[in-house]
Design a protein around this motif. Sequence first.
Motif, short mmCIF file in Angstrom:
data_model
loop_
_atom_site.label_atom_id
_atom_site.label_comp_id
_atom_site.label_asym_id
_atom_site.label_seq_id
_atom_site.Cartn_x
_atom_site.Cartn_y
_atom_site.Cartn_z
N ASP A 188 0.80 -1.22 0.00
CA ASP A 188 0.00 0.00 0.00
C ASP A 188 0.84 1.27 0.00
OD1 ASP A 188 0.97 -0.43 2.53
OD2 ASP A 188 -0.88 0.11 3.57
N LYS A 189 2.16 1.14 0.26
CA LYS A 189 3.04 2.32 0.29
C LYS A 189 3.70 2.61 -1.06
CE LYS A 189 4.23 2.10 5.21
NZ LYS A 189 5.33 1.98 6.20
N GLY A 190 4.04 1.54 -1.78
CA GLY A 190 4.74 1.75 -3.04
C GLY A 190 5.23 0.46 -3.64
N VAL A 191 6.27 0.55 -4.47
CA VAL A 191 6.85 -0.62 -5.12
C VAL A 191 8.35 -0.67 -4.85
CG1 VAL A 191 5.11 -0.76 -6.93
CG2 VAL A 191 7.15 0.64 -7.30
N ARG A 192 8.88 -1.89 -4.79
CA ARG A 192 10.31 -2.06 -4.56
C ARG A 192 10.77 -3.35 -5.24
NH1 ARG A 192 7.57 -3.60 0.05
NH2 ARG A 192 8.17 -5.60 0.98
N LEU A 193 12.06 -3.46 -5.47
CA LEU A 193 12.61 -4.67 -6.07
C LEU A 193 12.48 -5.84 -5.10
CD1 LEU A 193 15.97 -3.50 -7.73
CD2 LEU A 193 13.76 -3.83 -8.84
N SER A 194 12.15 -7.01 -5.61
CA SER A 194 12.24 -8.23 -4.82
C SER A 194 13.71 -8.65 -4.78
CB SER A 194 11.40 -9.33 -5.46
OG SER A 194 11.95 -9.68 -6.72
N ARG A 195 14.00 -9.65 -3.98
CA ARG A 195 15.38 -10.14 -3.96
C ARG A 195 15.76 -10.66 -5.34
NH1 ARG A 195 19.33 -13.84 -2.83
NH2 ARG A 195 20.73 -13.34 -1.08
N LYS A 196 14.83 -11.35 -5.98
CA LYS A 196 15.04 -11.84 -7.34
C LYS A 196 15.27 -10.68 -8.30
CE LYS A 196 12.47 -14.41 -10.92
NZ LYS A 196 11.17 -15.09 -11.22
N GLY A 197 14.55 -9.59 -8.09
CA GLY A 197 14.67 -8.43 -8.96
C GLY A 197 15.99 -7.72 -8.88
N ARG A 198 16.65 -7.82 -7.74
CA ARG A 198 17.95 -7.14 -7.58
C ARG A 198 19.00 -7.68 -8.55
NH1 ARG A 198 18.16 -7.60 -1.04
NH2 ARG A 198 16.21 -6.51 -0.62
N PHE A 199 18.83 -8.94 -8.98
CA PHE A 199 19.80 -9.53 -9.89
C PHE A 199 19.65 -9.02 -11.32
CE2 PHE A 199 19.68 -12.47 -6.37
CZ PHE A 199 20.98 -12.91 -6.24
N VAL A 200 18.51 -8.47 -11.64
CA VAL A 200 18.25 -7.99 -13.02
C VAL A 200 17.73 -6.55 -12.97
CG1 VAL A 200 17.89 -10.24 -14.09
CG2 VAL A 200 15.98 -9.12 -12.92
N GLY A 201 18.29 -5.76 -12.07
CA GLY A 201 17.83 -4.39 -11.87
C GLY A 201 17.80 -3.57 -13.14
N ASN A 202 18.86 -3.62 -13.94
CA ASN A 202 18.92 -2.78 -15.14
C ASN A 202 17.82 -3.14 -16.14
OD1 ASN A 202 21.08 -1.27 -14.25
ND2 ASN A 202 22.62 -2.63 -15.15
N GLU A 203 17.49 -4.43 -16.24
CA GLU A 203 16.42 -4.85 -17.14
C GLU A 203 15.06 -4.33 -16.64
OE1 GLU A 203 16.58 -9.09 -17.73
OE2 GLU A 203 18.78 -9.04 -17.77
N ILE A 204 14.89 -4.32 -15.33
CA ILE A 204 13.65 -3.80 -14.75
C ILE A 204 13.55 -2.30 -14.98
CG2 ILE A 204 12.40 -3.41 -12.58
CD1 ILE A 204 13.60 -6.09 -11.62
N PHE A 205 14.64 -1.58 -14.75
CA PHE A 205 14.61 -0.12 -14.91
C PHE A 205 14.18 0.28 -16.31
CE2 PHE A 205 18.36 -0.16 -11.71
CZ PHE A 205 17.50 -0.48 -10.68
N GLN A 206 14.59 -0.50 -17.30
CA GLN A 206 14.26 -0.18 -18.70
C GLN A 206 12.75 -0.22 -18.96
OE1 GLN A 206 16.54 -2.72 -21.29
NE2 GLN A 206 18.50 -2.00 -20.48
N GLN A 207 12.03 -0.96 -18.13
CA GLN A 207 10.58 -1.07 -18.30
C GLN A 207 9.87 0.25 -18.04
OE1 GLN A 207 9.24 -4.15 -19.37
NE2 GLN A 207 11.45 -4.53 -19.57
N PHE A 208 10.58 1.18 -17.36
CA PHE A 208 9.95 2.45 -16.98
C PHE A 208 10.38 3.62 -17.86
CE2 PHE A 208 9.86 -0.28 -13.24
CZ PHE A 208 8.50 -0.25 -12.96
N LEU A 209 11.03 3.30 -19.00
CA LEU A 209 11.36 4.33 -19.97
C LEU A 209 10.15 4.57 -20.85
CD1 LEU A 209 14.99 3.22 -20.94
CD2 LEU A 209 14.31 5.02 -19.34
#
Length: 381
Positions: free
Chosen positions: A357-378
């Motif tokens: 309810d506060k926001g969104v954050r990377l999961s532990r799994k997501g930390r391994f592919v952070g750059n790929e996730i960041f690209q989704q928000f371009l």
Amino acid sequence: MARGVYIHIPFCHQICNYCDFNKVFFKNQPVDEYIEAVGKEIEMSVRKAPEQFQDIETIFLGGGTPTALSAEQIARLLHHINTLLPTKQLVEFSSEANPDELSADKLEALIHGGVNRLSMGVQSFDQKLLEKIGRTHSNEHVFETIKQAKKVGFENISIDLMYGLPGQSMEQWEDTLEKALELDLPHYSAYSLIVEPKTIFYIQYAKGKLNLPTEDLEADMYDLLMRRMEEKEKKQYEISNFAIEGHRSTHNKIYWDNDEYAGFGAGAHGYLMGNRYSNHGPIKKYIETIKNNEQPILHRHEVTNEEKCEEQMFLGLRKNEGVLFNEFESKLGISMKELYGKEIAKLVKEELLIEDDKGVRLSRKGRFVGNEIFQQFLLGE
């Protein structure tokens, strides 16, 4: 309004094979003239817009290598800073440092000049790897420098480590982590090697002569890093940063919060009044511009609302706390879910993001592919 100030010192006694920052060999450089030019740039900027600097929280001396300067030169630089900027209110005053350059007189000059945090570039505790990446210090330099720093009064000390280095094995990385954690410091940063253009490593890579670890091995190294830090109660608060309570990097948080900061010095970058800018990089050009009583800005870019939204997401997601819904909307005037609802839902389904309810954050799994996730928000993609 600036929350922080970055000051670039572009001089090095040794150029590291992976470094793409603006830097030059120290020898035969106009170092004293450069220090005066930095002082004058700060003075011109403060005189032009004093309100921009009245609430600064942090100052960060980076490079290059600030500790390549002599003790007298460090003292002179800090005199300019303390005279021209409101440093008594600072939460944090940091300086980068090389372990084999931090002599007792330099440590004294730093702490007497107000610096209260050291960020030391250690990178590895394996001597062969250090030589391979162009570092000149030894483990003994690290241990002795930390001892001396504590002796003169430094309590907030951080070291940088690197993994994914050419030829690096898991055993070497595990040994480096063990030695680093034995120091029991309040803060650690650890970064995977990125082969940047215009570096020695890039030339070797282009020739097929850079023996890099596989992606799986690098991921295993990152996994070990997070586990070891957690075991030693160094809490991860950002993708690459770990600290005990009360010792998170305030200055770096300014970047991750996507807030404004001033940049001074040759090649420095800043973000003020909605504009990102960069200074002239060549030392001679930078000094000449200052002598002509001109701001040494080479490029200036007014950040669009679309870019602000993108940056708020991919910078904020680096933090363990992630990006908060209310902060996003109050800062940017639009709902995060309205703008990025589909992307968030997709990444949550893939277990790469966690939403509450506060926001969104990377999961532990997501930390391994952070750059790929960041690209989704371009938004332009």
